[in-house]
Design an enzyme around this catalytic site. Sequence first.
Site, PDB file in Angstrom:
ATOM      1  N   GLY A  51     -53.265  76.813  59.420  1.00  0.00           N
ATOM      2  CA  GLY A  51     -52.611  77.633  58.391  1.00  0.00           C
ATOM      3  C   GLY A  51     -53.577  78.703  57.950  1.00  0.00           C
ATOM      4  O   GLY A  51     -54.187  79.377  58.780  1.00  0.00           O
ATOM      5  N   SER A  53     -56.963  78.983  55.800  1.00  0.00           N
ATOM      6  CA  SER A  53     -57.975  78.180  55.118  1.00  0.00           C
ATOM      7  C   SER A  53     -58.263  78.708  53.711  1.00  0.00           C
ATOM      8  O   SER A  53     -58.559  77.931  52.800  1.00  0.00           O
ATOM      9  CB  SER A  53     -59.260  78.143  55.944  1.00  0.00           C
ATOM     10  OG  SER A  53     -59.715  79.443  56.205  1.00  0.00           O
ATOM     11  N   CYS A  82     -57.857  74.226  63.640  1.00  0.00           N
ATOM     12  CA  CYS A  82     -57.916  75.658  63.318  1.00  0.00           C
ATOM     13  C   CYS A  82     -58.348  75.891  61.865  1.00  0.00           C
ATOM     14  O   CYS A  82     -59.527  75.729  61.565  1.00  0.00           O
ATOM     15  CB  CYS A  82     -56.599  76.327  63.668  1.00  0.00           C
ATOM     16  SG  CYS A  82     -56.795  78.101  63.868  1.00  0.00           S
ATOM     17  N   ILE A 139     -54.405  80.453  67.577  1.00  0.00           N
ATOM     18  CA  ILE A 139     -53.793  81.468  66.706  1.00  0.00           C
ATOM     19  C   ILE A 139     -54.829  81.919  65.675  1.00  0.00           C
ATOM     20  O   ILE A 139     -55.207  81.154  64.795  1.00  0.00           O
ATOM     21  CB  ILE A 139     -52.547  80.912  65.973  1.00  0.00           C
ATOM     22  CG1 ILE A 139     -51.521  80.362  66.983  1.00  0.00           C
ATOM     23  CG2 ILE A 139     -51.909  81.988  65.100  1.00  0.00           C
ATOM     24  CD1 ILE A 139     -50.388  79.573  66.339  1.00  0.00           C
ATOM     25  N   ARG A 140     -55.271  83.140  65.822  1.00  0.00           N
ATOM     26  CA  ARG A 140     -56.303  83.668  64.917  1.00  0.00           C
ATOM     27  C   ARG A 140     -57.390  82.605  64.697  1.00  0.00           C
ATOM     28  O   ARG A 140     -57.747  82.258  63.567  1.00  0.00           O
ATOM     29  CB  ARG A 140     -55.683  84.129  63.594  1.00  0.00           C
ATOM     30  CG  ARG A 140     -54.641  85.227  63.806  1.00  0.00           C
ATOM     31  CD  ARG A 140     -54.004  85.697  62.517  1.00  0.00           C
ATOM     32  NE  ARG A 140     -54.990  86.315  61.654  1.00  0.00           N
ATOM     33  CZ  ARG A 140     -55.150  86.031  60.368  1.00  0.00           C
ATOM     34  NH1 ARG A 140     -54.380  85.140  59.780  1.00  0.00           N
ATOM     35  NH2 ARG A 140     -56.054  86.641  59.659  1.00  0.00           N
ATOM     36  N   HIS A 175     -54.447  74.294  68.276  1.00  0.00           N
ATOM     37  CA  HIS A 175     -53.388  73.551  67.574  1.00  0.00           C
ATOM     38  C   HIS A 175     -52.698  72.550  68.493  1.00  0.00           C
ATOM     39  O   HIS A 175     -51.657  72.868  69.070  1.00  0.00           O
ATOM     40  CB  HIS A 175     -52.312  74.525  67.084  1.00  0.00           C
ATOM     41  CG  HIS A 175     -52.746  75.471  66.035  1.00  0.00           C
ATOM     42  ND1 HIS A 175     -52.669  75.193  64.691  1.00  0.00           N
ATOM     43  CD2 HIS A 175     -53.263  76.710  66.125  1.00  0.00           C
ATOM     44  CE1 HIS A 175     -53.119  76.212  63.993  1.00  0.00           C
ATOM     45  NE2 HIS A 175     -53.493  77.154  64.842  1.00  0.00           N
ATOM     46  N   GLU A 177     -50.945  70.205  67.553  1.00  0.00           N
ATOM     47  CA  GLU A 177     -49.673  69.870  66.900  1.00  0.00           C
ATOM     48  C   GLU A 177     -48.539  70.810  67.311  1.00  0.00           C
ATOM     49  O   GLU A 177     -47.375  70.522  67.067  1.00  0.00           O
ATOM     50  CB  GLU A 177     -49.844  69.861  65.365  1.00  0.00           C
ATOM     51  CG  GLU A 177     -50.055  71.213  64.684  1.00  0.00           C
ATOM     52  CD  GLU A 177     -51.493  71.750  64.769  1.00  0.00           C
ATOM     53  OE1 GLU A 177     -52.292  71.248  65.582  1.00  0.00           O
ATOM     54  OE2 GLU A 177     -51.794  72.701  64.020  1.00  0.00           O
TER      55      GLU A 177
HETATM   56  N1  GLN Z   1     -57.278  82.478  60.571  1.00  0.00           N
HETATM   57  C1  GLN Z   1     -56.901  81.313  59.810  1.00  0.00           C
HETATM   58  C2  GLN Z   1     -57.899  81.013  58.714  1.00  0.00           C
HETATM   59  O1  GLN Z   1     -58.891  81.625  58.606  1.00  0.00           O
HETATM   60  C3  GLN Z   1     -56.747  80.112  60.716  1.00  0.00           C
HETATM   61  C4  GLN Z   1     -55.566  80.310  61.619  1.00  0.00           C
HETATM   62  C5  GLN Z   1     -54.859  79.072  62.010  1.00  0.00           C
HETATM   63  O2  GLN Z   1     -55.000  78.004  61.430  1.00  0.00           O
HETATM   64  N2  GLN Z   1     -54.008  79.237  62.974  1.00  0.00           N
HETATM   65  O3  GLN Z   1     -57.686  80.139  57.936  1.00  0.00           O
END
Ligand code: GLN
Length: 196
Positions: A51, A53, A82, A139-140, A175, A177
């Site tokens: 998500g 952080s 993540c 993802i990022r 991820h 999940e």
């Molecule tokens: N870029 C998000 C962060 O810094 C992490 C991305 C993710 O959990 N998919 O929290």
Amino acid sequence: MSAPRRRVGVLALQGDFREHLAALRACEVEGIPVRLAADLEPVDALILPGGESTTMARLMDPVLKTAIQQRSAAGMPVLGTCAGMILMARDVQGGRADQEPLQLMDIKIRRNAYGRQIDSFETEVESRAIGGSGPAVFIRAPQLIERSSHIDVLAVHGGLAVALQQGNRLALAFHPELTPDRRWHQYFLSLDGEAR
Ligand code: GLN
């Protein structure tokens, strides 16, 4: 290996906690959403989801934060995916000033480190933890910058360690999940817990 864990908490403040709860169901384990310190009481292990952080750190009750740190120090297994990996780090680069990580693992992390062009991708990652190769959604994602000698590297992608273990703490830059492959959750569930 310890007995199968019956109740696993999932930090449910923000992010993809529902997907982790579904993954636990698929592993025939009861998942419990954790929002307050009292929710942590009945659980044998904890998952910190993906998500944002920064948002999760902001929404986390300081009492819950301390409870997670204490239970983890007592041996409760913790999985961070993540954003969850970022929360577990000792040190975060590119975080917000008010984003104090839980410091559960001796790792230093850089947030959103892949850059705009390739900030999200799906690939295959190989690890002995899952007995071969499996899908990994990034993802990022964060990148590891530094780790202590206590950290085991379970998987590498593009020359970077993307799955890390310190005792029964497991941090994944991707991820599991978000795929139907449950081997990373199974591996986490096989880690020894607290003597309670
Ligand atoms: N870029 C998000 C962060 O810094 C992490 C991305 C993710 O959990 N998919 O929290």
